[in-house]
Design an enzyme around this catalytic site. Structure first.
Site, PDB file in Angstrom:
ATOM      1  N   ASP A  97     -31.733  -5.041  32.034  1.00 38.94           N
ATOM      2  CA  ASP A  97     -31.745  -3.951  33.017  1.00 38.94           C
ATOM      3  C   ASP A  97     -32.866  -3.000  32.635  1.00 38.94           C
ATOM      4  OD1 ASP A  97     -29.334  -3.123  35.175  1.00 38.94           O
ATOM      5  OD2 ASP A  97     -30.806  -1.567  34.722  1.00 38.94           O
TER       6      ASP A  97
ATOM      7  N   LYS B  20     -28.217   2.488  30.418  1.00 43.03           N
ATOM      8  CA  LYS B  20     -27.165   1.499  30.657  1.00 43.03           C
ATOM      9  C   LYS B  20     -27.158   0.434  29.546  1.00 43.03           C
ATOM     10  CE  LYS B  20     -26.003   0.336  35.137  1.00 43.03           C
ATOM     11  NZ  LYS B  20     -26.140  -0.378  36.422  1.00 43.03           N
TER      12      LYS B  20
ATOM     13  N   GLU C 154     -15.581  -6.086  44.041  1.00 41.17           N
ATOM     14  CA  GLU C 154     -15.346  -5.082  43.012  1.00 41.17           C
ATOM     15  C   GLU C 154     -13.846  -4.852  42.924  1.00 41.17           C
ATOM     16  OE1 GLU C 154     -17.810  -1.602  43.623  1.00 41.17           O
ATOM     17  OE2 GLU C 154     -19.501  -2.900  44.080  1.00 41.17           O
TER      18      GLU C 154
ATOM     19  N   GLY D  12     -16.139   0.146  53.820  1.00 46.32           N
ATOM     20  CA  GLY D  12     -17.241   0.868  53.181  1.00 46.32           C
ATOM     21  C   GLY D  12     -17.739   0.040  52.020  1.00 46.32           C
TER      22      GLY D  12
ATOM     23  N   CYS E 256     -21.511  -3.322  50.029  1.00 43.41           N
ATOM     24  CA  CYS E 256     -21.852  -4.599  50.658  1.00 43.41           C
ATOM     25  C   CYS E 256     -21.703  -4.598  52.174  1.00 43.41           C
ATOM     26  CB  CYS E 256     -21.028  -5.716  50.048  1.00 43.41           C
ATOM     27  SG  CYS E 256     -21.541  -6.049  48.355  1.00 43.41           S
TER      28      CYS E 256
ATOM     29  N   ARG F 226     -20.098   4.065  46.604  1.00 43.73           N
ATOM     30  CA  ARG F 226     -21.246   3.863  47.500  1.00 43.73           C
ATOM     31  C   ARG F 226     -20.750   3.522  48.908  1.00 43.73           C
ATOM     32  NH1 ARG F 226     -24.736  -0.250  43.877  1.00 43.73           N
ATOM     33  NH2 ARG F 226     -22.657  -1.093  43.552  1.00 43.73           N
TER      34      ARG F 226
HETATM   35  P1  NAD Z   1     -26.004  -2.303  41.160  1.00 41.60           P
HETATM   36  O1  NAD Z   1     -26.774  -1.178  41.734  1.00 41.60           O
HETATM   37  O2  NAD Z   1     -24.672  -2.043  40.541  1.00 41.60           O
HETATM   38  O3  NAD Z   1     -26.887  -3.050  40.035  1.00 41.60           O
HETATM   39  C1  NAD Z   1     -28.237  -3.326  40.167  1.00 41.60           C
HETATM   40  C2  NAD Z   1     -28.861  -3.184  38.779  1.00 41.60           C
HETATM   41  O4  NAD Z   1     -30.212  -3.656  38.818  1.00 41.60           O
HETATM   42  C3  NAD Z   1     -28.931  -1.743  38.287  1.00 41.60           C
HETATM   43  O5  NAD Z   1     -28.290  -1.649  37.027  1.00 41.60           O
HETATM   44  C4  NAD Z   1     -30.431  -1.460  38.186  1.00 41.60           C
HETATM   45  O6  NAD Z   1     -30.745  -0.584  37.116  1.00 41.60           O
HETATM   46  C5  NAD Z   1     -30.984  -2.859  37.954  1.00 41.60           C
HETATM   47  N1  NAD Z   1     -32.410  -3.007  38.249  1.00 41.60           N
HETATM   48  C6  NAD Z   1     -33.100  -2.582  39.348  1.00 41.60           C
HETATM   49  N2  NAD Z   1     -34.402  -2.932  39.247  1.00 41.60           N
HETATM   50  C7  NAD Z   1     -34.537  -3.617  38.090  1.00 41.60           C
HETATM   51  C8  NAD Z   1     -35.625  -4.245  37.439  1.00 41.60           C
HETATM   52  N3  NAD Z   1     -36.859  -4.233  37.958  1.00 41.60           N
HETATM   53  N4  NAD Z   1     -35.407  -4.855  36.256  1.00 41.60           N
HETATM   54  C9  NAD Z   1     -34.160  -4.876  35.719  1.00 41.60           C
HETATM   55  N5  NAD Z   1     -33.087  -4.302  36.289  1.00 41.60           N
HETATM   56  C10 NAD Z   1     -33.265  -3.674  37.457  1.00 41.60           C
HETATM   57  O7  NAD Z   1     -25.882  -3.378  42.306  1.00 41.60           O
HETATM   58  P2  NAD Z   1     -24.723  -4.476  42.523  1.00 41.60           P
HETATM   59  O8  NAD Z   1     -23.552  -3.858  43.192  1.00 41.60           O
HETATM   60  O9  NAD Z   1     -24.530  -5.226  41.248  1.00 41.60           O
HETATM   61  O10 NAD Z   1     -25.433  -5.418  43.608  1.00 41.60           O
HETATM   62  C11 NAD Z   1     -26.521  -6.260  43.251  1.00 41.60           C
HETATM   63  C12 NAD Z   1     -26.764  -7.234  44.395  1.00 41.60           C
HETATM   64  O11 NAD Z   1     -25.618  -8.078  44.572  1.00 41.60           O
HETATM   65  C13 NAD Z   1     -26.991  -6.576  45.760  1.00 41.60           C
HETATM   66  O12 NAD Z   1     -27.894  -7.347  46.477  1.00 41.60           O
HETATM   67  C14 NAD Z   1     -25.621  -6.636  46.393  1.00 41.60           C
HETATM   68  O13 NAD Z   1     -25.690  -6.635  47.802  1.00 41.60           O
HETATM   69  C15 NAD Z   1     -25.121  -7.966  45.888  1.00 41.60           C
HETATM   70  N6  NAD Z   1     -23.664  -8.086  45.854  1.00 41.60           N
HETATM   71  C16 NAD Z   1     -22.907  -7.033  45.438  1.00 41.60           C
HETATM   72  C17 NAD Z   1     -21.529  -7.168  45.374  1.00 41.60           C
HETATM   73  C18 NAD Z   1     -20.667  -6.016  44.948  1.00 41.60           C
HETATM   74  O14 NAD Z   1     -19.445  -6.096  45.141  1.00 41.60           O
HETATM   75  N7  NAD Z   1     -21.219  -4.959  44.366  1.00 41.60           N
HETATM   76  C19 NAD Z   1     -20.924  -8.389  45.724  1.00 41.60           C
HETATM   77  C20 NAD Z   1     -21.729  -9.449  46.118  1.00 41.60           C
HETATM   78  C21 NAD Z   1     -23.102  -9.280  46.181  1.00 41.60           C
END
Ligand code: NAD
Length: 429
Positions: A30, A35, A155, A257, A260, A327
């Protein structure tokens, strides 16, 4: 298998920890140094049931590592999962710059074959952009593959969802990529559907859009139930017993909400638009969702007349139970609407208080449901945490100025609340 998971959020952290649990060697990357430092000190940056235990297990077994050094992670791994955020832009399209940055970094550091896997939710055709970007930025003469492996975890039950999925979707272009992906997931013993990349990308958006559609559908039916004195929960039970439909995602409430559904739905509408199709059905799903939140506020208004200077207790701030994530939570729009009309809001959530403090520095955050009920003219249930289902409602009532409960998640039984002396307002019943 040696795997780098880039982006250590809800999806990346869960995926990385679970991949280590099933025997792989995983480096989670990350660019948020704070973090990574927390994770390296054994502190969880998010709340997700059961995640800390498997992280500790992976770290102790020396199969799970955390770093900010993407270069090192790419050099040491054959497979690179991209799990960074894809937040919505103003126009509804996802911001894919995080994905592109990571792909450039991977390309610049590849010194041998790599399989690059999209785990983030991305629009269809992102796979071909990833391919093009790697070709542009990779200096070494090495082979690579791109795969799509959308994530369906929720989540609040992310670990369980990852380890026991209904299905695993794998979109690939080559046999080599297919073999690697199937090998990674073999220990899960879960059904795997292998497709081309575009189909896999579409499966994710179509699934989320369908689930959001089910929620808006039942929220629209709830309006009709209220008009005729029917009970939407009974209607949903009857409808949902049909195996072709299913009972899941048919609970009327304050609307969907989270990180996603809202963004993925908007993205899907935009993708369709760009491909020349006006996806009106999904536009209506969005409209119903917005109207549902407004209807909830209208119910509160209907119970209290003017909201100015009225005390409203809010129970539940996270977008769903068992997570700290706020979010795009419905609570945000609801609280904003109440504040705009001059109400005094006191709120409580079992896990989302730190996030709430950032979003609403102006509202009073309480450390218990009872404290949020103190002097309240109305108590609004916005998230269906188990803790709220088990409250001592007689005690809650004794704290309130007026015994009115607006149950946005239908967690209480009307007859029981009325027998306790509450005025009960539900959703669609
Ligand atoms: P999140 O914001 O919790 O995590 C994303 C992470 O990526 C952050 O910790 C951020 O610091 C890191 N990051 C950003 N740019 C970076 C880089 N250049 N190098 C390294 N790290 C970097 O997001 P999330 O909820 O985990 O979602 C991630 C993806 O998965 C999204 O596309 C989301 O739509 C998808 N998704 C999310 C869920 C969910 O329930 N949250 C479920 C299925 C799919």
């Amino acid at each position: 298998m040696k795997i780098a998971v880039i982006g250590t959020g809800y999806v990346g952290l869960t995926s990385g920890a679970c991949l280590a649990k099933i025997g792989h060697q995983v480096i989670c990357v990350d660019n948020n140094a704070e973090k990574v430092a927390m994770l390296n000190r054994g502190i969880m940056p998010i709340y997700e049931p059961g995640l800390k235990e498997i992280i500790d297990e992976g770290v102790n077994a020396k199969r799970l590592f955390f770093t900010t050094d993407i270069k090192k992670a790419v050099k040491e791994s054959t497979v690179c999962f991209i799990a960074v955020g894809t937040p919505p832009l103003e126009n509804g399209e996802p911001d894919l710059t995080y994905v592109e940055n990571v792909v450039q970094d991977i390309a610049a550091n590849m010194d041998d074959y790599r399989l690059i896997v999209e785990k983030s939710t991305v629009p269809v055709q992102t796979g071909s952009w990833i391919r093009k970007t790697v070709e542009r930025y990779c200096r070494a003469d090495v082979q690579f593959d791109v795969a799509s492996n959308p994530e369906f975890l929720r989540e609040g039950s992310a670990v369980k969802d990852f380890l026991y999925p209904d299905r695993i979707v794998i979109g690939v272009e080559t046999e080599r990529a297919r073999e690697i992906m199937c090998e990674i997931y073999r220990p899960l013993n879960a059904p795997i559907i292998v497709t081309d990349i575009a189909s896999a990308e579409l499966i994710k958006h179509a699934s989320n859009a369908f689930l959001a559609m089910k929620i808006s559908f039942i929220n629209a039916v709830a309006v009709l139930c209220e008009a005729v004195g029917a009970d939407v929960q009974l209607v949903a039970d009857g409808v949902g017993m049909d195996k072709r439909i299913g009972r899941a995602f048919l609970d009327a409430g304050v609307g969907y909400g989270g990180f996603c559904f809202p963004k993925d739905l908007r993205a899907f509408i935009r993708i369709a638009e760009k491909l020349g199709y006006d996806f009106q059905l999904l536009k209506e799903v969005e409209k119903i969702n917005e109207a549902t939140k407004q209807r909830f506020v209208q119910k509160i208004r209907g119970a209290l007349w003017n909201l100015k200077n009225k005390n409203i207790g809010i129970l539940g701030l996270s977008f769903k139970p068992n997570t700290d994530d706020m979010r795009f939570a419905p609570s945000i729009d609801i609280i904003k609407a109440l504040l705009a009309e001059g109400a005094n809001v006191r709120a409580y959530d079992p896990q989302a208080m730190a996030n709430a403090r950032r979003i609403f520095p102006e509202i009073e955050l309480c450390n218990s449901a009872e404290a949020a009920a103190q002097n309240a003219d109305l108590l609004a249930i916005v998230t269906e945490w188990d803790e709220f289902k088990k409250l001592d409602l007689a005690r809650i009532k004794s704290r309130m100025r007026l015994p009115i409960i607006c149950d946005g998640r239908n967690i209480y039984d009307r007859a029981r609340l009325e027998s306790l002396g509450f005025t009960y307002i539900g959703m669609g019943r």
